[in-house]
Design a protein around this motif. Structure first.
Motif, PDB file in Angstrom:
ATOM      1  N   VAL A  49       0.848  -1.196   0.000  1.00  0.00           N
ATOM      2  CA  VAL A  49       0.000   0.000   0.000  1.00  0.00           C
ATOM      3  C   VAL A  49       0.882   1.244   0.000  1.00  0.00           C
ATOM      4  O   VAL A  49       1.976   1.247   0.579  1.00  0.00           O
ATOM      5  CB  VAL A  49      -0.960   0.020   1.204  1.00  0.00           C
ATOM      6  CG1 VAL A  49      -1.911  -1.158   1.145  1.00  0.00           C
ATOM      7  CG2 VAL A  49      -0.188   0.011   2.513  1.00  0.00           C
ATOM      8  N   THR A  68      -8.734   8.265  -0.685  1.00  0.00           N
ATOM      9  CA  THR A  68      -8.492   7.043  -1.446  1.00  0.00           C
ATOM     10  C   THR A  68      -7.109   6.475  -1.131  1.00  0.00           C
ATOM     11  O   THR A  68      -6.101   7.162  -1.272  1.00  0.00           O
ATOM     12  CB  THR A  68      -8.595   7.314  -2.959  1.00  0.00           C
ATOM     13  OG1 THR A  68      -9.914   7.782  -3.269  1.00  0.00           O
ATOM     14  CG2 THR A  68      -8.319   6.043  -3.752  1.00  0.00           C
ATOM     15  N   PHE A  69      -7.085   5.219  -0.674  1.00  0.00           N
ATOM     16  CA  PHE A  69      -5.841   4.482  -0.463  1.00  0.00           C
ATOM     17  C   PHE A  69      -5.563   3.634  -1.711  1.00  0.00           C
ATOM     18  O   PHE A  69      -6.476   2.995  -2.235  1.00  0.00           O
ATOM     19  CB  PHE A  69      -5.942   3.567   0.760  1.00  0.00           C
ATOM     20  CG  PHE A  69      -6.048   4.287   2.075  1.00  0.00           C
ATOM     21  CD1 PHE A  69      -4.911   4.792   2.685  1.00  0.00           C
ATOM     22  CD2 PHE A  69      -7.280   4.452   2.699  1.00  0.00           C
ATOM     23  CE1 PHE A  69      -4.999   5.461   3.908  1.00  0.00           C
ATOM     24  CE2 PHE A  69      -7.376   5.111   3.907  1.00  0.00           C
ATOM     25  CZ  PHE A  69      -6.235   5.620   4.519  1.00  0.00           C
ATOM     26  N   THR A  70      -4.310   3.621  -2.178  1.00  0.00           N
ATOM     27  CA  THR A  70      -3.944   2.831  -3.358  1.00  0.00           C
ATOM     28  C   THR A  70      -3.073   1.645  -2.948  1.00  0.00           C
ATOM     29  O   THR A  70      -2.375   1.698  -1.929  1.00  0.00           O
ATOM     30  CB  THR A  70      -3.201   3.689  -4.390  1.00  0.00           C
ATOM     31  OG1 THR A  70      -2.002   4.208  -3.790  1.00  0.00           O
ATOM     32  CG2 THR A  70      -4.069   4.856  -4.849  1.00  0.00           C
ATOM     33  N   LYS A  72      -1.006  -2.278  -4.590  1.00  0.00           N
ATOM     34  CA  LYS A  72      -0.562  -3.085  -5.723  1.00  0.00           C
ATOM     35  C   LYS A  72      -0.146  -4.458  -5.235  1.00  0.00           C
ATOM     36  O   LYS A  72       0.469  -4.586  -4.173  1.00  0.00           O
ATOM     37  CB  LYS A  72       0.618  -2.403  -6.427  1.00  0.00           C
ATOM     38  CG  LYS A  72       1.133  -3.170  -7.647  1.00  0.00           C
ATOM     39  CD  LYS A  72       2.297  -2.436  -8.312  1.00  0.00           C
ATOM     40  CE  LYS A  72       2.805  -3.186  -9.537  1.00  0.00           C
ATOM     41  NZ  LYS A  72       3.944  -2.478 -10.180  1.00  0.00           N
ATOM     42  N   THR A  93     -16.409   1.839   2.957  1.00  0.00           N
ATOM     43  CA  THR A  93     -15.379   1.652   1.936  1.00  0.00           C
ATOM     44  C   THR A  93     -16.018   1.284   0.596  1.00  0.00           C
ATOM     45  O   THR A  93     -17.141   0.785   0.553  1.00  0.00           O
ATOM     46  CB  THR A  93     -14.394   0.532   2.333  1.00  0.00           C
ATOM     47  OG1 THR A  93     -15.121  -0.699   2.458  1.00  0.00           O
ATOM     48  CG2 THR A  93     -13.710   0.856   3.655  1.00  0.00           C
ATOM     49  N   THR A 105      -3.063  -3.305  -9.782  1.00  0.00           N
ATOM     50  CA  THR A 105      -3.224  -2.218  -8.824  1.00  0.00           C
ATOM     51  C   THR A 105      -4.701  -1.993  -8.528  1.00  0.00           C
ATOM     52  O   THR A 105      -5.580  -2.459  -9.254  1.00  0.00           O
ATOM     53  CB  THR A 105      -2.612  -0.909  -9.359  1.00  0.00           C
ATOM     54  OG1 THR A 105      -3.277  -0.547 -10.576  1.00  0.00           O
ATOM     55  CG2 THR A 105      -1.123  -1.067  -9.620  1.00  0.00           C
ATOM     56  N   GLU A 107      -7.682   0.626  -5.895  1.00  0.00           N
ATOM     57  CA  GLU A 107      -7.935   1.759  -5.009  1.00  0.00           C
ATOM     58  C   GLU A 107      -9.060   1.410  -4.043  1.00  0.00           C
ATOM     59  O   GLU A 107     -10.010   0.709  -4.406  1.00  0.00           O
ATOM     60  CB  GLU A 107      -8.345   2.997  -5.809  1.00  0.00           C
ATOM     61  CG  GLU A 107      -7.268   3.533  -6.736  1.00  0.00           C
ATOM     62  CD  GLU A 107      -7.727   4.774  -7.485  1.00  0.00           C
ATOM     63  OE1 GLU A 107      -8.964   5.010  -7.527  1.00  0.00           O
ATOM     64  OE2 GLU A 107      -6.878   5.507  -8.017  1.00  0.00           O
ATOM     65  N   GLU A 109     -11.593   3.580  -1.737  1.00  0.00           N
ATOM     66  CA  GLU A 109     -12.091   4.881  -1.296  1.00  0.00           C
ATOM     67  C   GLU A 109     -12.793   4.720   0.048  1.00  0.00           C
ATOM     68  O   GLU A 109     -13.630   3.836   0.223  1.00  0.00           O
ATOM     69  CB  GLU A 109     -13.063   5.468  -2.311  1.00  0.00           C
ATOM     70  CG  GLU A 109     -13.560   6.861  -1.916  1.00  0.00           C
ATOM     71  CD  GLU A 109     -14.573   7.426  -2.891  1.00  0.00           C
ATOM     72  OE1 GLU A 109     -14.261   8.419  -3.575  1.00  0.00           O
ATOM     73  OE2 GLU A 109     -15.689   6.851  -2.978  1.00  0.00           O
TER      74      GLU A 109
END
Length: 258
Positions: A49, A68-70, A72, A93, A105, A107, A109
């Motif tokens: 993250v 928003t957390f991203t 991969k 979420t 990847t 996201e 939110e």
């Protein structure tokens, strides 16, 4: 005698019995060769993250805020997102519950409804994973909630009957005292730390020269001519004596330094 007779009279049955015993013996013999194909080893994923914590800073009470957390999947195997848990119902979420292949990847939110929240607030989100090198990842959101800007006062408002006024000036003061109570019910008009606003500045010598009895009367009964409502007489929930005294104590600490 019965067994000997059976073997003599029915040789086929005897052969079947001998074959069965031989099969059992072969299976129990050390070093016996068995046709066993090893199961394929499943590769695990590795979710990385970009951040696990975000600070919104100052937020006006009642706002709906988002972040928003991203992430991969940097591992060779697939990772399945199976569940999210939030610290309360005000935090939700986006729909991310699926499999993520190597290199994919995504996201997440997060939406926080700050209605009825006050002060410093921290919300957490736990993400549960399958076939990942760790089984869960926790995210956190922090915010400092502040009262909304006060509308300009053109006439005396009834804080006991008008819902917006009552929520901000009466209900928000329940259980508070001193500086915390002041910034719940007084700061919108008198300014943070008593520097003034729509109403007089409490750090001026004029107000510091009034005795405690006068200030207490003003808080209890209001000052109709100046648009100040009562905070004790005729309102629900009223401030109690200890709360009024704590306000006066805080006002006394607001001495203006020249």
């Amino acid at each position: 005698m019965a067994q000997k007779t059976l073997l003599k009279t029915d040789p086929i049955v005897a052969v079947i019995i001998l074959l069965a015993v031989g099969a059992v013996w072969l299976n129990m013999k050390p070093g016996a060769v068995q046709d066993v194909t090893p199961a394929a080893v499943q590769q695990t994923g590795h979710i990385v993250v970009a951040e696990k914590f975000f600070d919104f800073g100052a937020v006006v009470e009642g706002e709906i805020i988002k972040h928003t957390f991203t992430f991969k999947n940097e591992g060779p195997g697939r990772v399945r997102f199976v569940k999210t848990e939030t610290s309360c119902g005000c935090t939700t979420t986006s729909d991310i519950l699926k499999e993520y292949v190597a290199g994919e990847t995504g996201e997440m939110e997060v939406v926080v409804d700050t209605k009825d929240k006050k002060g410093i607030v921290v919300k957490t989100i736990s993400l549960m994973l399958e076939n990942n090198d760790v089984s869960a990842i926790e995210f956190s959101l922090a915010m400092q909630l502040q009262p909304p800007p006060h509308p300009k006062i053109g006439m005396l408002r009834n804080i006991n009957t008008e819902a917006a006024c009552k929520s901000c000036h009466l209900e928000s003061g329940v259980g508070q005292s001193g500086v915390f109570l002041y910034h719940r019910v007084c700061a919108q008009c008198h300014g943070k730390k008593g520097v003034g606003g729509f109403a007089h500045a409490f750090n001026e010598a004029k107000w510091q020269n009034f005795d405690d009895t006068y200030l207490k009367k003003m808080i209890q009964n209001g000052w109709t001519e100046k648009g100040m409502p009562s905070f004790v007489t005729g309102v629900t929930p009223p401030l109690d004596d200890e709360q009024v005294d704590s306000l006066i104590g805080y006002i006394r600490s607001l001495v203006k330094h020249e």
